[in-house]
Write an enzyme that holds these catalytic residues in place. Structure first.
Site, PDB file in Angstrom:
ATOM      1  N   ARG A 202      12.145 -25.515  35.619  1.00  0.00           N
ATOM      2  CA  ARG A 202      11.928 -25.685  34.328  1.00  0.00           C
ATOM      3  C   ARG A 202      11.227 -26.989  34.291  1.00  0.00           C
ATOM      4  O   ARG A 202      11.282 -27.611  33.250  1.00  0.00           O
ATOM      5  CB  ARG A 202      12.998 -25.940  33.430  1.00  0.00           C
ATOM      6  CG  ARG A 202      14.203 -24.926  33.530  1.00  0.00           C
ATOM      7  CD  ARG A 202      13.795 -23.549  32.810  1.00  0.00           C
ATOM      8  NE  ARG A 202      13.294 -22.728  33.903  1.00  0.00           N
ATOM      9  CZ  ARG A 202      13.840 -21.902  34.390  1.00  0.00           C
ATOM     10  NH1 ARG A 202      15.073 -21.899  34.423  1.00  0.00           N
ATOM     11  NH2 ARG A 202      13.587 -21.127  35.484  1.00  0.00           N
TER      12      ARG A 202
ATOM     13  N   SER B 227      19.812 -21.761  27.192  1.00  0.00           N
ATOM     14  CA  SER B 227      20.622 -22.838  28.073  1.00  0.00           C
ATOM     15  C   SER B 227      20.069 -24.265  27.512  1.00  0.00           C
ATOM     16  O   SER B 227      18.994 -24.820  27.381  1.00  0.00           O
ATOM     17  CB  SER B 227      20.206 -22.869  29.446  1.00  0.00           C
ATOM     18  OG  SER B 227      20.787 -21.803  30.023  1.00  0.00           O
TER      19      SER B 227
ATOM     20  N   GLU C 187      17.810 -29.351  28.874  1.00  0.00           N
ATOM     21  CA  GLU C 187      16.517 -28.218  28.897  1.00  0.00           C
ATOM     22  C   GLU C 187      15.785 -28.181  27.727  1.00  0.00           C
ATOM     23  O   GLU C 187      14.691 -28.089  27.618  1.00  0.00           O
ATOM     24  CB  GLU C 187      17.209 -27.059  29.531  1.00  0.00           C
ATOM     25  CG  GLU C 187      15.999 -25.766  29.788  1.00  0.00           C
ATOM     26  CD  GLU C 187      16.468 -24.650  30.455  1.00  0.00           C
ATOM     27  OE1 GLU C 187      17.491 -24.718  31.344  1.00  0.00           O
ATOM     28  OE2 GLU C 187      15.984 -23.590  30.191  1.00  0.00           O
TER      29      GLU C 187
HETATM   30  C1  LIG Z   1      18.557 -16.681  23.733  1.00  0.00           C
HETATM   31  C2  LIG Z   1      17.565 -17.333  24.818  1.00  0.00           C
HETATM   32  C3  LIG Z   1      17.609 -16.964  25.841  1.00  0.00           C
HETATM   33  C4  LIG Z   1      16.952 -17.803  26.749  1.00  0.00           C
HETATM   34  N1  LIG Z   1      16.656 -17.616  28.121  1.00  0.00           N
HETATM   35  C5  LIG Z   1      15.907 -18.369  29.037  1.00  0.00           C
HETATM   36  C6  LIG Z   1      15.909 -18.168  30.196  1.00  0.00           C
HETATM   37  O1  LIG Z   1      16.400 -17.017  30.782  1.00  0.00           O
HETATM   38  N2  LIG Z   1      14.960 -18.782  31.014  1.00  0.00           N
HETATM   39  C7  LIG Z   1      14.178 -19.964  30.498  1.00  0.00           C
HETATM   40  O2  LIG Z   1      13.530 -20.529  31.317  1.00  0.00           O
HETATM   41  N3  LIG Z   1      14.193 -20.164  29.314  1.00  0.00           N
HETATM   42  C8  LIG Z   1      15.071 -19.486  28.425  1.00  0.00           C
HETATM   43  N4  LIG Z   1      15.126 -19.713  27.192  1.00  0.00           N
HETATM   44  C9  LIG Z   1      14.335 -20.810  26.473  1.00  0.00           C
HETATM   45  C10 LIG Z   1      12.803 -20.387  25.873  1.00  0.00           C
HETATM   46  O3  LIG Z   1      12.816 -19.127  25.459  1.00  0.00           O
HETATM   47  C11 LIG Z   1      11.912 -20.802  26.989  1.00  0.00           C
HETATM   48  O4  LIG Z   1      11.756 -22.311  27.361  1.00  0.00           O
HETATM   49  C12 LIG Z   1      10.513 -20.383  26.476  1.00  0.00           C
HETATM   50  O5  LIG Z   1       9.536 -20.490  27.281  1.00  0.00           O
HETATM   51  C13 LIG Z   1      10.024 -21.192  25.183  1.00  0.00           C
HETATM   52  O6  LIG Z   1       8.803 -20.695  24.767  1.00  0.00           O
HETATM   53  P1  LIG Z   1       8.369 -20.962  23.180  1.00  0.00           P
HETATM   54  O7  LIG Z   1       7.158 -20.411  22.872  1.00  0.00           O
HETATM   55  O8  LIG Z   1       9.676 -20.936  21.956  1.00  0.00           O
HETATM   56  O9  LIG Z   1       8.194 -22.537  23.090  1.00  0.00           O
HETATM   57  P2  LIG Z   1       8.753 -23.686  22.257  1.00  0.00           P
HETATM   58  O10 LIG Z   1      10.467 -23.787  22.327  1.00  0.00           O
HETATM   59  O11 LIG Z   1       8.272 -23.727  20.731  1.00  0.00           O
HETATM   60  O12 LIG Z   1       8.352 -25.045  22.985  1.00  0.00           O
HETATM   61  C14 LIG Z   1       8.810 -25.456  24.185  1.00  0.00           C
HETATM   62  C15 LIG Z   1       8.077 -26.638  24.874  1.00  0.00           C
HETATM   63  O13 LIG Z   1       6.560 -25.979  25.030  1.00  0.00           O
HETATM   64  C16 LIG Z   1       5.541 -26.695  24.592  1.00  0.00           C
HETATM   65  N5  LIG Z   1       4.627 -25.590  24.043  1.00  0.00           N
HETATM   66  C17 LIG Z   1       4.739 -24.451  23.447  1.00  0.00           C
HETATM   67  N6  LIG Z   1       3.702 -23.900  23.354  1.00  0.00           N
HETATM   68  C18 LIG Z   1       2.609 -24.597  24.257  1.00  0.00           C
HETATM   69  C19 LIG Z   1       1.453 -24.264  24.464  1.00  0.00           C
HETATM   70  N7  LIG Z   1       0.567 -23.153  24.232  1.00  0.00           N
HETATM   71  N8  LIG Z   1       0.728 -25.311  25.166  1.00  0.00           N
HETATM   72  C20 LIG Z   1       1.365 -26.213  25.503  1.00  0.00           C
HETATM   73  N9  LIG Z   1       2.775 -26.433  25.232  1.00  0.00           N
HETATM   74  C21 LIG Z   1       3.253 -25.650  24.567  1.00  0.00           C
HETATM   75  C22 LIG Z   1       6.338 -27.317  23.205  1.00  0.00           C
HETATM   76  O14 LIG Z   1       5.287 -28.560  22.904  1.00  0.00           O
HETATM   77  C23 LIG Z   1       7.600 -27.597  23.776  1.00  0.00           C
HETATM   78  O15 LIG Z   1       7.597 -28.688  24.208  1.00  0.00           O
HETATM   79  C24 LIG Z   1      15.872 -18.907  26.377  1.00  0.00           C
HETATM   80  C25 LIG Z   1      16.007 -19.192  24.950  1.00  0.00           C
HETATM   81  C26 LIG Z   1      16.829 -18.402  23.792  1.00  0.00           C
HETATM   82  C27 LIG Z   1      16.603 -18.627  22.622  1.00  0.00           C
END
Ligand SMILES: Cc1cc2nc3c(=O)[nH]c(=O)nc-3n(C[C@H](O)[C@H](O)[C@H](O)COP(=O)(O)OP(=O)(O)OC[C@H]3O[C@@H](n4cnc5c(N)ncnc54)[C@H](O)[C@@H]3O)c2cc1C
Length: 302
Positions: A174, A223, A294
């Site tokens: 992560r 998580s 996380e």
């Molecule tokens: C039900 C559920 C299950 C999940 N299961 C997992 C899992 O199994 N494994 C896992 O790793 N995660 C999991 N996650 C967490 C999440 O889905 C991931 O971390 C995902 O990659 C976040 O993507 P996002 O676009 O929503 O980013 P956001 O939550 O909007 O942002 C997260 C971070 O990334 C940065 N960011 C976003 N887009 C960009 C970009 N284009 N360039 C630079 N920085 C950026 C943001 O500034 C922020 O710091 C889960 C979440 C949920 C709700």
């Protein structure tokens, strides 16, 4: 000219002021952004970058907020969302795919399955954008984005666009050393040939496995805490500290999976933040283990 009219002239309906972020984020909580903008290309990112430097206001990037807790006071400065652009998926060579940072992980996975390309199955059921997935090095026990990354296209708000090769970066649990404060505009991924129906079977199996273990009926960020080193499980520590079902306001530690904090309907960010603090404290007291979030916490308290 005021900041609002400069932005309106440049972005038209793709900019909003004092815009509540909650509807754009998985938790459905969080206050407003001073300026929320949806740039469509690197030229527009460059414009935003120049403006932020001139006015000395910070830039924050959001994906779909599936790993973000935005506090109730919202985010000062400029918030950039890629959700209206950077949505391309292109096959570059037989197994290489270039994908925009705003593409949803699920869409990319579907695209690859349809074309018999393997390597993304690990992301089955993981929500959010590919850009967010790279920033978090999102993954599961089956793999992570760092495993399949070949090249990264970034927009650096200091120096403009740049391309990084996988060898120039480090991807860990992560975390990664590549992105920093830049924005992931696109990625080049190396996949492998596979059989569509076998790949779909595997993806369906993984989604079923996740649904059995995870509480997916209420909004969450997955998580809340990283698993501590030495093979410990954050969820198990929280469960053993007796915290399953503990609630603050509208937020609750899931009774199904203790590492999930749920919005049971009317939570405020402050409720979720209180549960995070309480969990850290109880786990520290019970096991002398320091849990690391996380979930990324942004913005100002209400
Ligand atoms: C039900 C559920 C299950 C999940 N299961 C997992 C899992 O199994 N494994 C896992 O790793 N995660 C999991 N996650 C967490 C999440 O889905 C991931 O971390 C995902 O990659 C976040 O993507 P996002 O676009 O929503 O980013 P956001 O939550 O909007 O942002 C997260 C971070 O990334 C940065 N960011 C976003 N887009 C960009 C970009 N284009 N360039 C630079 N920085 C950026 C943001 O500034 C922020 O710091 C889960 C979440 C949920 C709700």
């Amino acid at each position: 000219m005021s900041i609002n009219s400069s932005f309106e002239n440049k972005f038209g309906p793709r900019v909003r002021f004092k815009e509540p972020l909650a509807p754009l984020l998985a938790y459905g909580v969080g206050g407003p952004a001073d300026v929320l903008v949806f740039p469509k290309d690197e030229e527009e990112l460059s414009w935003v970058s120049n403006y932020s430097k001139e006015l000395q206001v910070p830039i924050t990037i959001i994906g779909t907020g599936t790993n973000l807790l935005v506090l109730d006071g919202g985010i000062r400065g400029i918030v950039i969302s890629l959700s209206q652009a950077f949505q391309n998926i292109d096959r570059v060579e037989s197994t290489q795919v270039r994908c925009g940072g705003g593409v949803s992980k699920g869409s990319l996975l579907e695209w690859a399955l349809d074309r018999g390309l393997a390597g993304l199955e690990f992301s089955a059921g993981v929500p959010g954008t590919v850009g967010g997935g790279i920033f978090m090095n999102a993954g599961t026990k089956y793999g992570c984005y760092g495993d399949i990354l070949k090249e990264l296209r970034l927009f650096d708000f200091e120096h403009g666009p740049r391309t990084l090769l996988r060898e120039e970066t480090h991807f860990g649990y992560r975390e990664q050393t590549a992105v920093g404060k830049s924005l992931v505009t696109s990625v080049l991924l190396e996949l492998t040939p596979g059989d569509t129906s076998l790949l779909r079977q595997e993806v369906n199996r993984i989604i079923k496995e996740r649904a059995e273990k995870q509480p997916l009926d209420y909004p969450s960020c997955g998580s809340t805490f990283k698993n501590p080193p030495q093979g410990l499980s954050a969820g198990r520590l929280i469960e053993r500290a007796g915290l399953k079902g503990t609630a603050v306001g509208g937020a609750e530690i899931s009774t199904k999976h203790a590492n999930f904090i749920l919005n049971k309907g009317n939570a405020r960010a402050s409720d979720i933040l209180s549960l995070i603090a309480l969990t850290k404290e109880k786990v520290r007291e019970s096991f002398e283990v320091e849990l690391e979030c996380e979930v990324i916490i942004l913005g100002e308290a209400g």
